[in-house]
Design a protein around this motif. Sequence first.
Motif, PDB file in Angstrom:
ATOM      1  N   ILE A  97       1.078  -1.003  -0.223  1.00  0.00           N
ATOM      2  CA  ILE A  97      -0.138  -0.177  -0.021  1.00  0.00           C
ATOM      3  C   ILE A  97       0.523   1.195   0.081  1.00  0.00           C
ATOM      4  O   ILE A  97       0.708   2.009  -0.351  1.00  0.00           O
ATOM      5  CB  ILE A  97      -0.932   0.246   1.592  1.00  0.00           C
ATOM      6  CG1 ILE A  97      -1.451  -1.269   0.968  1.00  0.00           C
ATOM      7  CG2 ILE A  97      -1.765   2.066   1.387  1.00  0.00           C
ATOM      8  CD1 ILE A  97      -2.701  -1.398  -0.454  1.00  0.00           C
TER       9      ILE A  97
ATOM     10  N   PHE B   4      -9.191  -1.704   5.316  1.00  0.00           N
ATOM     11  CA  PHE B   4      -9.444  -0.846   4.382  1.00  0.00           C
ATOM     12  C   PHE B   4     -11.272  -1.306   4.690  1.00  0.00           C
ATOM     13  O   PHE B   4     -11.854  -1.877   4.943  1.00  0.00           O
ATOM     14  CB  PHE B   4      -9.207  -2.202   3.218  1.00  0.00           C
ATOM     15  CG  PHE B   4      -7.923  -2.601   2.972  1.00  0.00           C
ATOM     16  CD1 PHE B   4      -7.167  -1.274   2.402  1.00  0.00           C
ATOM     17  CD2 PHE B   4      -7.365  -3.647   3.709  1.00  0.00           C
ATOM     18  CE1 PHE B   4      -5.247  -1.690   2.230  1.00  0.00           C
ATOM     19  CE2 PHE B   4      -6.178  -3.962   3.515  1.00  0.00           C
ATOM     20  CZ  PHE B   4      -5.171  -2.728   2.669  1.00  0.00           C
TER      21      PHE B   4
ATOM     22  N   ILE C 163      -8.518   3.732   4.924  1.00  0.00           N
ATOM     23  CA  ILE C 163      -7.513   3.122   5.870  1.00  0.00           C
ATOM     24  C   ILE C 163      -6.980   2.863   7.248  1.00  0.00           C
ATOM     25  O   ILE C 163      -6.348   4.001   7.892  1.00  0.00           O
ATOM     26  CB  ILE C 163      -5.710   2.789   5.237  1.00  0.00           C
ATOM     27  CG1 ILE C 163      -6.523   2.424   4.009  1.00  0.00           C
ATOM     28  CG2 ILE C 163      -5.099   1.296   5.208  1.00  0.00           C
ATOM     29  CD1 ILE C 163      -4.961   1.713   2.926  1.00  0.00           C
TER      30      ILE C 163
END
Length: 377
Positions: free
Chosen positions: A263, A299, A314
């Motif tokens: 990410i 998420f 997030i």
Amino acid sequence: MTALHSKLTAHAAILSKYPFMNKWTNPFPENQQGLLSTLGVEEMKILGKRFGTRFKVLLDGKLNQVKFATSFRDRTKSSFKNFYNGLNEASPSSGPTPEAKVDNTKTRFYERCLKYVKEVDDNDEILKEANLFEAGSKISNIVQKVQTKLGASNILINFDDVFVIHQICAFELGLNGQSDWCQFFNIDDLRVISYWDDLEEYYKTGYGYPINWQQTCPYTSYVFERFEDAVTNSEKPNRQVLIPPIDIIFGHQDTILPIFTAIGLFKDSGSFTAANYDANINRKFSSSEITPFSANIAFSLYRCGANKKHAFKIFVNEEPVNIPVCGGTVCAYSDVKSYYKELAQCDFNKICDTSFAVRFRGYTILSIVLVLITVMI
């Protein structure tokens, strides 16, 4: 730990100086390897209750629709059961505790990715910087200090011994709130040892090798598949297709750190080497801080009422984090999907060359990771 204790208590001078060692017994016996501690059980239950409270609007009356998964390890199964108990307290559901699917594909991808095994797991080169740092003055100074503190001239202490003392200190402090073993270190010593540990973790699960994040494909592609289904369903007039509100997946430290890396979270501008300890004192990629006991990542997808567009957040260890896509804690889902296209549309078999047999690791990973996918429509 038991062996080190025996080594030290064989010397009368050490026992005279540190009488606590006479009474100390190893609180982490090998027959309990891989099990949750009493505190771990309680922590997972409280964590479940907090998540159940935070996402109550999703879960009320729908807890039986939640999809649960674990790895094959007993500690992840135990984590699930205790987490569910807390979740059920916050959002009560009738009926028995559901079964969690064993899903090693999403939780232990690092064992199924041959390229990762060859390039990283079986590659001694990943230890190069950690070994150089261990051989340097900062580590040797700590070893010498511990040797001097012990006060026994006829015993030789090396860094392996020092690290075991550090581990006893860390786990006793974490589980019991205090440890007599911690007196051998000051805060600067702990920072040095933590950096040595991160030098390995950075190359093993972090930004040191591209395959570290590429191998997360089974997990990341599933995340976006779920979100795409949710978006599609939310745009239907009657929303006829049942979309499970939440996925909760219990894995390991080696699961969550590569996901952080994929990410782009906790990414430092400089490199991690044995020579730049001072430059990385305030590093973002600090495994002891970002993957504590019961580390978790969530998420979350939101459908905004005013414009009916979708937003993305997030949470790491229950706190919102800035997402690289937009630099804030809330990003447009359309931008997120475009930015992470390589994670959403990936081919694990091609990335990892899975034509060979899977090899399973036998050692224990102590950190427990909770990964949630939250869909809000």
